[in-house]
Structure formats: C-alpha cells, structure tokens
Motif scaffolding. Structure first.
Motif, short mmCIF file in Angstrom:
data_model
loop_
_atom_site.label_atom_id
_atom_site.label_comp_id
_atom_site.label_asym_id
_atom_site.label_seq_id
_atom_site.Cartn_x
_atom_site.Cartn_y
_atom_site.Cartn_z
N ARG A 17 4.49 49.49 11.90
CA ARG A 17 4.54 48.52 12.87
C ARG A 17 4.22 47.19 12.30
O ARG A 17 3.21 47.19 11.48
CB ARG A 17 3.54 49.09 14.05
N GLY A 18 4.76 46.03 12.85
CA GLY A 18 4.66 44.67 12.33
C GLY A 18 5.12 43.77 12.95
O GLY A 18 5.81 44.16 14.06
N VAL A 19 4.96 42.56 12.63
CA VAL A 19 5.76 41.71 13.23
C VAL A 19 6.61 40.52 12.22
O VAL A 19 6.03 40.49 10.90
CB VAL A 19 4.78 40.52 13.76
N GLY A 20 7.61 40.29 12.57
CA GLY A 20 8.56 39.43 11.77
C GLY A 20 8.64 38.16 12.19
O GLY A 20 8.25 37.64 13.27
N HIS A 21 8.14 37.00 11.06
CA HIS A 21 7.81 35.69 11.37
C HIS A 21 9.09 34.95 10.75
O HIS A 21 9.48 35.13 9.57
CB HIS A 21 6.77 35.19 11.03
N VAL A 22 9.38 33.70 11.05
CA VAL A 22 9.95 32.73 10.37
C VAL A 22 9.00 31.43 10.74
O VAL A 22 9.09 31.04 11.82
CB VAL A 22 11.51 32.49 10.82
N PHE A 23 8.39 31.10 9.91
CA PHE A 23 7.64 29.64 9.80
C PHE A 23 8.36 28.57 9.52
O PHE A 23 9.25 28.51 8.69
CB PHE A 23 6.61 29.67 9.11
N ILE A 24 8.25 27.53 10.81
CA ILE A 24 9.11 26.29 10.39
C ILE A 24 8.00 25.23 9.89
O ILE A 24 6.95 25.05 10.48
CB ILE A 24 9.64 25.74 11.68
N ILE A 28 9.06 34.46 16.22
CA ILE A 28 8.89 35.77 15.89
C ILE A 28 10.36 36.40 16.15
O ILE A 28 11.27 36.14 17.09
CB ILE A 28 8.13 36.31 17.02
N VAL A 29 10.81 37.04 15.10
CA VAL A 29 12.16 37.66 14.81
C VAL A 29 12.01 39.08 14.87
O VAL A 29 10.84 39.81 14.25
CB VAL A 29 12.80 37.07 13.74
N GLY A 30 13.08 40.01 15.20
CA GLY A 30 13.32 41.45 15.00
C GLY A 30 13.14 42.19 16.53
O GLY A 30 13.46 41.37 17.58
#
Length: 263
Positions: free
Chosen positions: A50-57, A69-71
């Motif tokens: 279990r987790g969270v995918g991030h793309v930080f700008i 938040i991606v995925g």
C-alpha cells in the motif's frame, strides 16, 4: 551522442549547484524538466502493498508548486520519467517484479494527467521518441526492454545483454539512443556497496553501446545515479542532474547539478 561516447570512469565531474527540497519527498524515482519547472516522481510507502505515487512539480527555487497523485490501486510506484518536448511520460507500477503497470502522461502547462495504456509487467521507467511515435521502457531492474506505439501496441521486447547496473531513470536523446543512469547493490566485506554508472542504449541495434561506472556519492552515501537523473549536452560541456537521497536521510532530497567539459 559523440560527446557522451567520450565519457568514462575517469571523467572529472564538478558539482556546480545544490538545490535542497524542503517538503516531504519520500523515495524519489525520476526527474524531468519542462515548462521552466522540475518534475520529480516519488513513491510514498504507507504499508505492505500500500502506498501513494507522487509527481511533484517544483519551481527553480525548489519550492513545491503541485503534488500530483498518480496510479491506480496497487499500481502506486512511479518510476523513471522523461519529457518528450510536449508531455512528461510516467510509468506507475505495482511494487514487485512482474507486476502490472500503467503508462501516463502529464501536460506540463496544465498538469492534466492522462492514462495512455497498461502493461502486464513492472515498467521501471519510460521515455518517448515523439518523432517516431514510439515509447520505450524496461522491466524491473531493466532486465528486459520494451518498445510500444504511442497507443500501447507492443512492437519489440528484448533482453538486456548487460548485467553491469540496473537502469533506474533515462533520457531519450534522439536517433534511437537512450541515456540511462542506474545502480547495482553489491555484497562487500562490511555489508553492501553501491555501484553507480551511466549507459547508452541503442534501441535500433538492441545493444548497450557504451557503459561506465561513476564514483560520485551523495550526503547520505548513495551513488548519485541511484534514482532521479537528467542530462543535457551543450557546446563544450555535459550537465547532469541527480537526486539520489530520500527525504528522511542525509540532508534530505537535494537536486545536485554536475558538469564536465568535453575535450
């Protein structure tokens, strides 16, 4: 490509900039630059499976502008990312070898996220050859390479002939060539050691055409090519950006800029 061919283990790299990121970055994976902004993919592990995918700008001062938040469900592990001149490409996978993945794009101007296609394997990084409408990626540890159409039709799949390092983040530099950075964690007398390096992958020839180790290390003791990476070649120099450290170690995540002169 000729400039990159001339790099080897003896190439002197100078640290010319250090940009600290003062927000929770978790475990960064990929790095790309677009629209005057920095895109940093990262995985936040919350529990087993279990987790969270991030793309930080991030802006030029290192301040967080957006947290995308991606995925989807168990697909929460974003990998290496790339900017094709129009869109940022991101792979998001289940956190295990052979797991499923989704390939996504982000519009750097609007931050719109779009799913492109899914793959029945863990895709650890993805790049786009926009001129030929091709997408390249690799499996867990980059043991196999893939090429798809923009819409996800599989064109080719081939085994990585090199066991030197596992490629983690990549840049498409044109003429079928990808520049890859990566790491191998090796047993040592005192536990383990990290071997870092760079490689040139020729997707047309299905070959690793150049590969060499690097002996640069971060504040936390990681090889600088551990995860996020980008590179550019200008007249007379090669510039490399890396972000090897997690948010909770060393000085926290820093984007390090190295430069070398091309003779």
């Amino acid at each position: 490509m000729l400039a990159l061919d001339g790099l080897d283990r003896h190439t002197p790299w100078n640290l010319v900039d250090r940009l600290p990121l003062d927000f929770a970055t978790f475990h960064p994976q990929g790095l790309a630059f677009a629209a005057g902004l920095t895109f940093l993919s990262s995985v936040e592990i919350q529990a087993e499976n279990r987790g969270v995918g991030h793309v930080f700008i991030v802006d030029k001062q290192g301040a967080l502008q957006r947290d995308l938040i991606v995925g989807d469900g168990e697909m929460y592990h974003p990998g290496g990312i790339d900017f094709d001149g129009s869109l940022v490409w991101v792979s998001v996978a289940q956190y295990r070898p052979g797991g499923q993945s989704m390939i996504m794009t982000i519009d750097p101007e609007t931050a719109e996220i779009r799913e492109r296609f899914r793959v029945d394997d863990h895709v650890s990084w993805v790049v786009c050859d926009l001129a030929n409408a091709l997408v390249h990626g690799a499996s867990w540890g980059s043991r196999e390479f893939y090429t798809w159409t923009i819409d996800g039709a599989l064109i080719s799949r081939w085994k990585n002939p090199s066991g030197f390092i596992d490629y983690q983040d990549c840049r498409f530099v044109g003429e079928s060539v990808i520049v890859a950075s990566g790491i191998a964690v090796l047993p040592a007398a005192s536990g383990t050691c990290e071997l870092g390096g760079l490689a040139l992958i020729d997707t047309a020839k299905r070959a690793i055409v150049h590969e060499f180790p690097m002996s640069l290390y971060s504040a936390a003791g990681h090889t600088v090519t551990r995860n996020p990476f980008s590179v550019s070649v200008d007249a007379g120099s090669v510039t490399m950006w890396v972000a090897p450290d997690d948010g909770g170690e060393g000085n926290g995540t820093e984007i390090l800029t190295y430069r070398t002169t091309i003779l």
